[in-house]
Design a protein around this motif. Structure first.
Motif, PDB file in Angstrom:
ATOM      1  N   MET A 184       0.887  -1.201  -0.064  1.00 20.31           N
ATOM      2  CA  MET A 184       0.027   0.119   0.114  1.00 20.31           C
ATOM      3  C   MET A 184       0.930   1.320  -0.083  1.00 20.31           C
ATOM      4  SD  MET A 184      -3.266  -0.623   2.681  1.00 20.31           S
ATOM      5  CE  MET A 184      -4.459  -1.781   2.309  1.00 20.31           C
ATOM      6  N   GLY A 190       0.550   5.637   1.332  1.00 21.16           N
ATOM      7  CA  GLY A 190      -0.308   6.312   1.849  1.00 21.16           C
ATOM      8  C   GLY A 190       0.308   6.769   3.458  1.00 21.16           C
ATOM      9  N   ASN A 191      -0.610   7.397   4.094  1.00 15.94           N
ATOM     10  CA  ASN A 191      -0.217   7.679   5.629  1.00 15.94           C
ATOM     11  C   ASN A 191      -1.233   7.773   6.367  1.00 15.94           C
ATOM     12  OD1 ASN A 191      -1.527  10.364   5.702  1.00 15.94           O
ATOM     13  ND2 ASN A 191       0.194  10.895   4.212  1.00 15.94           N
ATOM     14  N   ASP A 214      -4.193  10.338   5.706  1.00 13.84           N
ATOM     15  CA  ASP A 214      -4.983  10.310   4.707  1.00 13.84           C
ATOM     16  C   ASP A 214      -5.445   8.897   3.993  1.00 13.84           C
ATOM     17  OD1 ASP A 214      -4.423  13.094   4.341  1.00 13.84           O
ATOM     18  OD2 ASP A 214      -2.535  12.849   3.381  1.00 13.84           O
ATOM     19  N   GLY A 215      -5.099   8.010   4.966  1.00 13.95           N
ATOM     20  CA  GLY A 215      -5.353   6.627   4.640  1.00 13.95           C
ATOM     21  C   GLY A 215      -4.308   5.956   3.888  1.00 13.95           C
ATOM     22  N   TYR A 216      -4.514   4.576   3.594  1.00 12.07           N
ATOM     23  CA  TYR A 216      -3.642   3.907   2.876  1.00 12.07           C
ATOM     24  C   TYR A 216      -4.479   3.356   1.664  1.00 12.07           C
ATOM     25  CZ  TYR A 216      -0.853   3.840   7.115  1.00 12.07           C
ATOM     26  OH  TYR A 216      -0.123   4.400   8.162  1.00 12.07           O
ATOM     27  N   GLN A 217      -3.910   3.312   0.423  1.00 12.65           N
ATOM     28  CA  GLN A 217      -4.551   2.744  -0.707  1.00 12.65           C
ATOM     29  C   GLN A 217      -3.778   1.639  -1.447  1.00 12.65           C
ATOM     30  OE1 GLN A 217      -4.106   6.331  -0.678  1.00 12.65           O
ATOM     31  NE2 GLN A 217      -6.112   6.257   0.269  1.00 12.65           N
TER      32      GLN A 217
END
Lengths: 287, 414
Positions: free
Chosen positions: A38, A40-41, A44-47
Motif C-alpha cells: 500500500m 499512504g499515511n 490520509d489513509g492507505y491505498q
C-alpha cells in the motif's frame, strides 16, 4: 455411511485448530502482505496500489540490520547447541532418578518474565558492576572495557533467553535413544567416541533440528535483547520494525520488512531442511 | 551382512505422500482465503483526518454528559504520591472513585495502543490521560480523538493557571488539553566521573567522554539537541535544518555509548554512562530516592521545555468526572501537594507561597527538602532559564512527521 464418516472424521478433528490458524494466522498474514503493497499515511489513509517499491526501499535502507539479525540469530543458535547438548546428554544418560528435577532446574529461571531477566543481565554486566567491577579493580581488565552495548552482550542475551528451547528437544531426542542400540554398538567393538558419533548423535538430530527452529526463528526476529543489552551498532531488524510500526507509524514499510523477514526465515529453514533430509524434518515437525 | 530394508525407506514406500493434486488443493484453499483477506480491505484503509471542530462542538459534546461517580485515569510513573492522598481527598469530597493507573511509558507506544479503539470510535478504558506535547498530541488533535474542553467547568484552571500555558502552539487556547506538569530536557551527568562543570551541549561531542555519552532515542529529543547545538530553534525549524542537525548527530555517533529509551538514570548512577541527555524531574527523583549525586543543567545553547497535558478521549465513558478531576488539580493547595512530590514545573504559580508556608511550619529534614524545592530552578525556573528553553518542533502534516522521524531515527538504529 461408515466409510463416509471415516473419510470426514479427520477433517472434522482438524476443524477447530484449522479455524484458529485461519482466523489468527492466515488472514492476518494476508492483511500484512496487502499492507506491504500500500501507499499512504495515517492521516490520509492507505491505498492498495501494488507498490512493490516498499520492499526495495525498505531493504535498501535496512539491509545491514537484516544481515546482522540473521548473524546474531545464527550465532546464538550455534552457541545454544554447544551449551545445551552436553547438558541434555548428561541429564538423559546420567540423570538417573533425578532427571525431572534437573529439567525443572533448567526451566526454573524462565518462570521470571523475559524482559525482567534481560534487564537483570544489564545489571550484572554493568561497567562497574558485580562481575566487571572486581576484575577491573584487580587490574585484569582495562578500565574502559565493557560488555553492555556490544554484540557480545546481545548474542549472549539471545543465547540465554532461548536456552530451554534447545535443551528440551535435544533431551527428548536423547531420552528416546534405546540403550540397547548403544550397547549393541559396543558389542560391535566401537569405541565410546565412535558410538557417540555414529549412533547417538545421528539419532538425536531431530531434537537438534527442532531446537534450531525454536531458537533461530525467534532469536533472529527478537528486539528486546538488542534494545536492553545492545548499543547503537547492534540494532536488529525487530527494532526497526517496531520503530516503523509504533513510532513512525509507517505501516507499509513495517509490513514489507516483516514479510521479508518471514520469507527469509522460511527459505532458510527449507534450505536447512533440505540439507538435513526431509525425513528428519517431518519427524521433527511431527513432535 | 543381512540387507534388511531401511525402515525409513519402507515407511516412505508404504505411506501416502503429498502428490501434485494435494498440493494443488492446498493452493486452492490458500487462494480462496487470500481472496477473502483481500476483499476485507480491498479499497485500502480509511484515513483518520477530520475536519477541525466547529464552534458549538463544545456545547454539542457536553450536552448529554452526566456525572457517573467513577473515573479511570491513565498517567505516567511517579506522577502521584504513593499514598494517593490527593485522589482520596477528591473521592471523599465528590464521591467519585478514581482508578489511577501509571500505564503510560512513552507517547508513541501509548498512542499506538489507544489509536485503534479511538479510530473505531470505541472507549479506550480511560477517561483522563496525560500526553506530552509533540507528534502524538498533534495527531490526537488532528484526527479529532479528543473531547473539546468546556471551560465553564474549569473555574480553578481559569483562575489559577499560569497565563503562559494559554497560548502554546500545540493547543492554542487549551481547546483540548490543560497542563499537568512541565519539565526540561537538558544534560545530566555524574560528577564522580565528569570532573569539569558541564554547561554546553557541545560537551556531549567531547571525545574525552567517548563510550560514556548517552543520547535519547526519541527522535524529537535527539533532533532538538542537534538543532540547538547549531543555533536552530526547533520550534520553527525546517527540513533543511533537520538534515544539518542529523549530519551533526552522525558525527557524534562514534562517541555515543547508547541511545537511551528508559533507565538512563540508573546507567548514570552506576557509571555505564557519564553524561547523557536527561529530563529534569528524573534526575531529582533518582537523587532523592537512591541517594545518587547526579547533576542536571540547562545547557547554554538552550534546552527544551515540554508539557505533559491532561485530556479526555472523545469516546470516554465518564467525561464529566474527568473534567472535575482536571479542575481539582488546579486548586492551589492540591497543586502544591503534587509539586512537593513530583518536582517538575507546576502550572500553578501560587503554589510557591503555599510551599513556603509549609516549609516554615515544618522542621528538620522536611523543612530542608521543602526549602530546596522553592529555590530549585527545576521547579520554579528563573527568567534566565526560561529564556534558554525552547519548544519542540511543531509538525503538522503526516508527511512532515514521517520526514522528521526518518531523518533522526536511523541515527540511533545503525
Amino acid at each position: 455411511m461408515g466409510s463416509l464418516r471415516a473419510r470426514f472424521t479427520p477433517y472434522a478433528l482438524m476443524l477447530p485448530g484449522g479455524l484458529w490458524l485461519a482466523i489468527f494466522f492466515v488472514i492476518p498474514t494476508l492483511i500484512l502482505l496487502q499492507f506491504s503493497l500500500m501507499t499512504g499515511n495515517e492521516a490520509d489513509g492507505y491505498q492498495f496500489t501494488f507498490h512493490w517499491q516498499n520492499y526495495s526501499d525498505a531493504l535498501s535502507t535496512y539491509y545491514p540490520q537484516f544481515i546482522r539479525s540473521l548473524e546474531y540469530g545464527g550465532t546464538a543458535t550455534v552457541l545454544g547447541i554447544a551449551l545445551s547438548y552436553p547438558v541434555a546428554y548428561w541429564i538423559a544418560f546420567k540423570g538417573g532418578a533425578r532427571k525431572s528435577t534437573y529439567l525443572f532446574l533448567i526451566l526454573l529461571p524462565f518462570f521470571v518474565s523475559f524482559v525482567l531477566r534481560t534487564i537483570s543481565w544489564q545489571f550484572l554486566l554493568s561497567d562497574n558492576g558485580m562481575v566487571l567491577g572486581p576484575l577491573k579493580d584487580a587490574g585484569l581488565l582495562p578500565p574502559d572495557f565493557h560488555i553492555l552495548q556490544t554484540s557480545v552482550a546481545v548474542v549472549g542475551g539471545l543465547t540465554y533467553n532461548y536456552l530451554p528451547f534447545m535443551v528440551l528437544p535435544i533431551y527428548v531426542a536423547l531420552e528416546r535413544v534405546d540403550p540397547g542400540v548403544v550397547e549393541a554398538s559396543y558389542d560391535l567393538y566401537s569405541s565410546r567416541t565412535q558410538s557417540f558419533l555414529k549412533v547417538i548423535f545421528p539419532l538425536s538430530l531431530p531434537g537438534v533440528f527442532a531446537g534450531v527452529l525454536m531458537n533461530f526463528v525467534p532469536a533472529a526476529s527478537d528486539y528486546v535483547n538488542a534494545e536492553v543489552l545492545g548499543g547503537p551498532d547492534n540494532t536488529m531488524i525487530g527494532n526497526i520494525i517496531q520503530d516503523q510500526a509504533l513510532t513512525v507509524r509507517d505501516y507499509p514499510t513495517a509490513t514489507a520488512l516483516s514479510a521479508t523477514l518471514m520469507l527469509a526465515l522460511l527459505v532458510g529453514i527449507f534450505a536447512y531442511a533440505r540439507a538435513l533430509g526431509t525425513e528428519t524434518v517431518l519427524q521433527a515437525a511431527a513432535r | 551382512m543381512d540387507r534388511k530394508i531401511d525402515p525409513a525407506l519402507l515407511r516412505g514406500l508404504s505411506q501416502r505422500r503429498y502428490d501434485r493434486r494435494d498440493v494443488m488443493k492446498l493452493f486452492g484453499v490458500g487462494a480462496g482465503l487470500g481472496a477473502a483477506g483481500l476483499t476485507l480491505a480491498a479499497c485500502g484503509v480509511k484515513g483518520a483526518k477530520q475536519a477541525p471542530a466547529d464552534q458549538d462542538a463544545v456545547a454539542k459534546y457536553w450536552a448529554d454528559k452526566k456525572q457517573n461517580g467513577h473515573l479511570d485515569f491513565a498517567t505516567w510513573a511517579l506522577y502521584m504520591p504513593k499514598d494517593q492522598a490527593p485522589l482520596k481527598a477528591f473521592t471523599k469530597e465528590t464521591g467519585i472513585t478514581v482508578n489511577y493507573q501509571e500505564v503510560i511509558q512513552d507517547d508513541p507506544s501509548w498512542y499506538g495502543k489507544i489509536q485503534p479503539q479511538l479510530a473505531a470510535d470505541k472507549p479506550i478504558g480511560y477517561d483522563l490521560m496525560v500526553v506530552t506535547n509533540g507528534m502524538e498530541l498533534d495527531k490526537l488533535v488532528e484526527f479529532g480523538y479528543l473531547a473539546p474542553l468546556d471551560h465553564s467547568r474549569l473555574p480553578n484552571y481559569t483562575q489559577n493557571a499560569d497565563p503562559i500555558y494559554r497560548n502554546e502552539a500545540y493547543d492554542k487556547g487549551n481547546v483540548y488539553s490543560i497542563p499537568y506538569t512541565s519539565g526540561y530536557t537538558g544534560i545530566a551527568y555524574n560528577p564522580a566521573y565528569v570532573k569539569e562543570p558541564i554547561t554546553k551541549i557541545a560537551q556531549l561531542w567531547d571525545p574525552k567522554y567517548a563510550g560514556k555519552i548517552g543520547m535519547m532515542k526519541d527522535p524529537q529529543e535527539l533532533g532538538n539537541f542537534g538543532m540547538l547545538l547549531l543555533g536552530i530553534n526547533p520550534e520553527t525549524s525546517t527540513p533543511a535544518d533537520w538534515t544539518r542537525a542529523a549530519a551533526k548527530l552522525r558525527e557524534q555517533k562514534p562517541l555515543v555509548r547508547a541511545y537511551v529509551a528508559q533507565d538512563y538514570t540508573k546507567s548514570l548512577a552506576n557509571g555505564d554512562l557519564w553524561i547523557c541527555q536527561g529530563w529534569s524531574g528524573d534526575i531529582f527523583q533518582e537523587n532523592a530516592s537512591n541517594g545518587s549525586n547526579l547533576q542536571f543543567v540547562v545547557p547554554e545553547e538552550g534546552g527544551t521545555i515540554w508539557t505533559d497535558n491532561m485530556m479526555i478521549p472523545k469516546t470516554a465513558a465518564n467525561p464529566v468526572d474527568a473534567v472535575m478531576m482536571m479542575d481539582y488539580f488546579y486548586r492551589p493547595q492540591v497543586a502544591a501537594d503534587l509539586t512537593e512530590f513530583i518536582n517538575y514545573v507546576t502550572p500553578v504559580p501560587s503554589t510557591k507561597d503555599l510551599i513556603a508556608k509549609h516549609a516554615a511550619a515544618s522542621t528538620g529534614d522536611d523543612k530542608k527538602t521543602l526549602e530546596e524545592i522553592l529555590t530549585r530552578p527545576l521547579v520554579y525556573p528563573t527568567a534566565a532559564d526560561l529564556a534558554k528553553l525552547k519548544r519542540y518542533p511543531s509538525l503538522k502534516s503526516a508527511d512532515e512527521q514521517k520526514t522528521y522521524q526518518n531523518t533522526f531515527l536511523p541515527i540511533s538504529s545503525g
